[in-house]
Design a protein around this motif. Sequence first.
Motif, mmCIF file in Angstrom:
data_model
loop_
_atom_site.group_PDB
_atom_site.id
_atom_site.type_symbol
_atom_site.label_atom_id
_atom_site.label_comp_id
_atom_site.label_asym_id
_atom_site.label_seq_id
_atom_site.Cartn_x
_atom_site.Cartn_y
_atom_site.Cartn_z
ATOM 1 N N ARG A 1 -39.246 66.296 55.366
ATOM 2 C CA ARG A 1 -39.947 66.930 56.597
ATOM 3 C C ARG A 1 -39.831 68.241 57.043
ATOM 4 N NH1 ARG A 1 -43.005 62.260 58.839
ATOM 5 N NH2 ARG A 1 -42.385 60.422 58.312
ATOM 6 N N SER B 1 -41.004 75.539 50.239
ATOM 7 C CA SER B 1 -41.914 75.187 51.170
ATOM 8 C C SER B 1 -43.135 74.278 50.190
ATOM 9 C CB SER B 1 -42.982 75.924 51.983
ATOM 10 O OG SER B 1 -42.105 76.099 53.290
ATOM 11 N N ARG C 1 -46.303 71.196 49.024
ATOM 12 C CA ARG C 1 -46.851 70.412 48.901
ATOM 13 C C ARG C 1 -47.355 69.198 48.208
ATOM 14 N NH1 ARG C 1 -52.745 73.378 49.293
ATOM 15 N NH2 ARG C 1 -53.134 71.277 50.595
ATOM 16 N N GLY D 1 -52.440 62.421 53.373
ATOM 17 C CA GLY D 1 -52.333 63.724 53.731
ATOM 18 C C GLY D 1 -54.026 63.759 54.563
ATOM 19 N N ARG E 1 -57.165 66.592 54.142
ATOM 20 C CA ARG E 1 -57.925 67.479 52.974
ATOM 21 C C ARG E 1 -58.082 68.726 53.618
ATOM 22 N NH1 ARG E 1 -60.322 65.881 47.999
ATOM 23 N NH2 ARG E 1 -60.086 63.343 48.369
ATOM 24 N N GLU E 2 -58.182 69.906 52.880
ATOM 25 C CA GLU E 2 -58.460 71.678 53.869
ATOM 26 C C GLU E 2 -59.537 71.540 54.118
ATOM 27 O OE1 GLU E 2 -57.645 76.268 53.190
ATOM 28 O OE2 GLU E 2 -57.155 74.963 51.345
ATOM 29 N N ASP F 1 -54.868 64.740 48.333
ATOM 30 C CA ASP F 1 -54.642 64.766 49.934
ATOM 31 C C ASP F 1 -53.184 65.197 49.509
ATOM 32 O OD1 ASP F 1 -56.480 62.233 51.321
ATOM 33 O OD2 ASP F 1 -56.883 64.670 50.338
ATOM 34 N N LEU F 2 -53.177 66.590 49.950
ATOM 35 C CA LEU F 2 -51.637 66.816 49.899
ATOM 36 C C LEU F 2 -50.692 67.179 51.087
ATOM 37 C CD1 LEU F 2 -52.014 69.708 47.374
ATOM 38 C CD2 LEU F 2 -51.397 67.318 46.506
ATOM 39 N N VAL F 3 -49.589 66.397 51.037
ATOM 40 C CA VAL F 3 -48.971 66.410 52.806
ATOM 41 C C VAL F 3 -47.753 67.757 52.699
ATOM 42 C CG1 VAL F 3 -47.499 66.144 54.207
ATOM 43 C CG2 VAL F 3 -49.209 64.549 53.107
ATOM 44 N N GLU F 4 -47.260 68.808 53.480
ATOM 45 C CA GLU F 4 -46.671 69.752 53.544
ATOM 46 C C GLU F 4 -45.111 69.395 53.769
ATOM 47 O OE1 GLU F 4 -47.272 72.722 53.231
ATOM 48 O OE2 GLU F 4 -49.497 73.151 53.363
ATOM 49 N N LYS F 5 -44.360 69.822 53.283
ATOM 50 C CA LYS F 5 -43.115 69.231 53.018
ATOM 51 C C LYS F 5 -41.927 70.659 52.748
ATOM 52 C CE LYS F 5 -43.486 64.540 53.266
ATOM 53 N NZ LYS F 5 -43.636 64.100 54.307
ATOM 54 N N SER F 6 -40.598 69.957 53.170
ATOM 55 C CA SER F 6 -39.924 71.299 52.390
ATOM 56 C C SER F 6 -39.194 70.570 51.327
ATOM 57 C CB SER F 6 -38.599 71.289 53.967
ATOM 58 O OG SER F 6 -39.513 71.624 54.095
#
Length: 215
Positions: A92, A115, A117, A124, A126-127, A138-143
């Motif tokens: 996260r 960073s 996705r 996640g 959708r934009e 659906d994509l999620v922001e991750k590190s």
Amino acid sequence: VRSITPGADSHQDRASMFLTLSAATGHSALAKHTRLPVKTSVGRAATRSASRARHFSIRAATGQSEATHKTLRVDLTAFPNVNFFKVEAIVRPWRLDTVVHDLTAAGILGMTTSSVRGAGVQGGTRERYQGTEHGLVDLVEKSKLEIVCYKAQVNTVVRTIVSSARTGEVGDGKIFVSPVADVVRVRTGETGPAAERMADGMSDAGNILTSMDSE
């Protein structure tokens, strides 16, 4: 329906009338008049009990996980002759600083972050642009955290990441461990252990490289 005379028993009369109406008209009538003190007290008690049970379960699960990650070992038996491994962790974004801090405290000084996705169990959103949703998945922001280390350091790196990044909820991330053929330092052209070595890093702490894998 009898009339209600205001007085000491008016509350009892209203309760009796509401229960009578609910029996005649169904659940909706009772639901409309759920302001009886007894009902409210029972509901609040049930909510408190469920909340306490949930908190106890979370504490128990957290304690169990903490005991597990302290003895976590990565199976590297398929690569007996490999000296270096790459540890890639997806975590996260808001846990990244904690992970980096704990790794540094453990003597792991060389790492790369970025960073990214991605899609996983968490899913996640959708934009949206001008009221329209975009994106095929659906994509999620991750590190993403990448570390190349000695074989003897892999378990320490993985345990530290798990301990620092874990919240106990879906979406905590994943860790991937893969073999690395060699390491080259661009500035000097050094290869192997000399190129991987970081001043004041874990490999300098008491020359314990050969003993760390037995932990």
